[in-house]
Design an enzyme around this catalytic site. Sequence first.
Site, PDB file in Angstrom:
ATOM      1  N   HIS A  12     -12.541   7.367   7.755  1.00 37.89           N
ATOM      2  CA  HIS A  12     -12.049   6.152   7.768  1.00 37.89           C
ATOM      3  C   HIS A  12     -10.753   6.031   8.736  1.00 37.89           C
ATOM      4  CE1 HIS A  12     -13.049   5.167   3.403  1.00 37.89           C
ATOM      5  NE2 HIS A  12     -13.800   5.213   4.104  1.00 37.89           N
ATOM      6  N   GLU A  29      -8.237  11.038  -0.394  1.00 38.62           N
ATOM      7  CA  GLU A  29      -8.563  11.026   0.931  1.00 38.62           C
ATOM      8  C   GLU A  29      -7.752  11.622   1.978  1.00 38.62           C
ATOM      9  OE1 GLU A  29      -9.937   7.396   3.571  1.00 38.62           O
ATOM     10  OE2 GLU A  29     -11.270   8.568   2.450  1.00 38.62           O
TER      11      GLU A  29
END
Length: 288
Positions: A246, A209
């Site tokens: 995150h 990511e």
Amino acid sequence: MSILLDNSTRVIVQGITGREGQYHTRNMQAAGTHIVGGVTPGKGGQTAEGVPVFDTVFQAKAATDANATCIFVPPPGAADAIMEAASAGIELIVCITEGIPVVDMTRAMLVVKEKGARLIGPNCPGLCTPGHGKIGIIPYQMFTPGSVGFISRSGTLTYEVVSLLTEAGIGQSTCIGIGGDPIIGSTFIDYLQLFEKDPQTRAVVMCGEIGGSDEEDAAEYIKTMSKPVVAFVSGRTAPAGKRMGHAGAIISGNTGTAQGKVAALQAANVPVADTIFEIPELVKKVLQ
């Protein structure tokens, strides 16, 4: 064979008497994980989910010969729990806790490295070796034994992609959610090295990511691997400077973009899926 977790792994649970600790201990036991004890300070001598509870990890290690731990300790005490486990000689530490202060994790990592332990997480779902068990909160029912290793920074992506692999008849050797915080215990490269040496694993799926340079670093290592890797990078439409899901998933300046990660992986001859639904077919191609 598998990596990190098999039938010989002896697991304790730090925070076993809490709600999350009890619930996930039952699920780990149901998956076949060998849970040998738990740790909650002040509750030593009790039992929880059929295993003894100890006041310290040192006591649990001495009594059970545990070599792995799963940590369900709230953020203010989670870094101390990691350091206690490493200092007690626990080889594999899986920390589920999210939101540990960065300064605490900086201290914890110094101890982990000094003691030679391996830390998965924090802010991770853990790991699973189908047919042997799981450590953490991964839903075990979607896994099936096989020859494809799996690594992801995202827990949700782990569940989604593994489910697609299983539906496509592609079994897994070991699956690991490495964690999404800015400071985590192990990188993509650490696990790629283990999969490269594992005779059961024939290929690896890596889900990255935005944020950081872990995927770019992994791409350089993949150039030296004998086993094929299939990749996916999430967050392609994320705006710069905004945290996405995150704490580690943030684009800073010109680094950490999805486009840069995809380009690095493609330069290493890694097939990169545009969507997760393309992953099973790409895996089948590299296995042929």
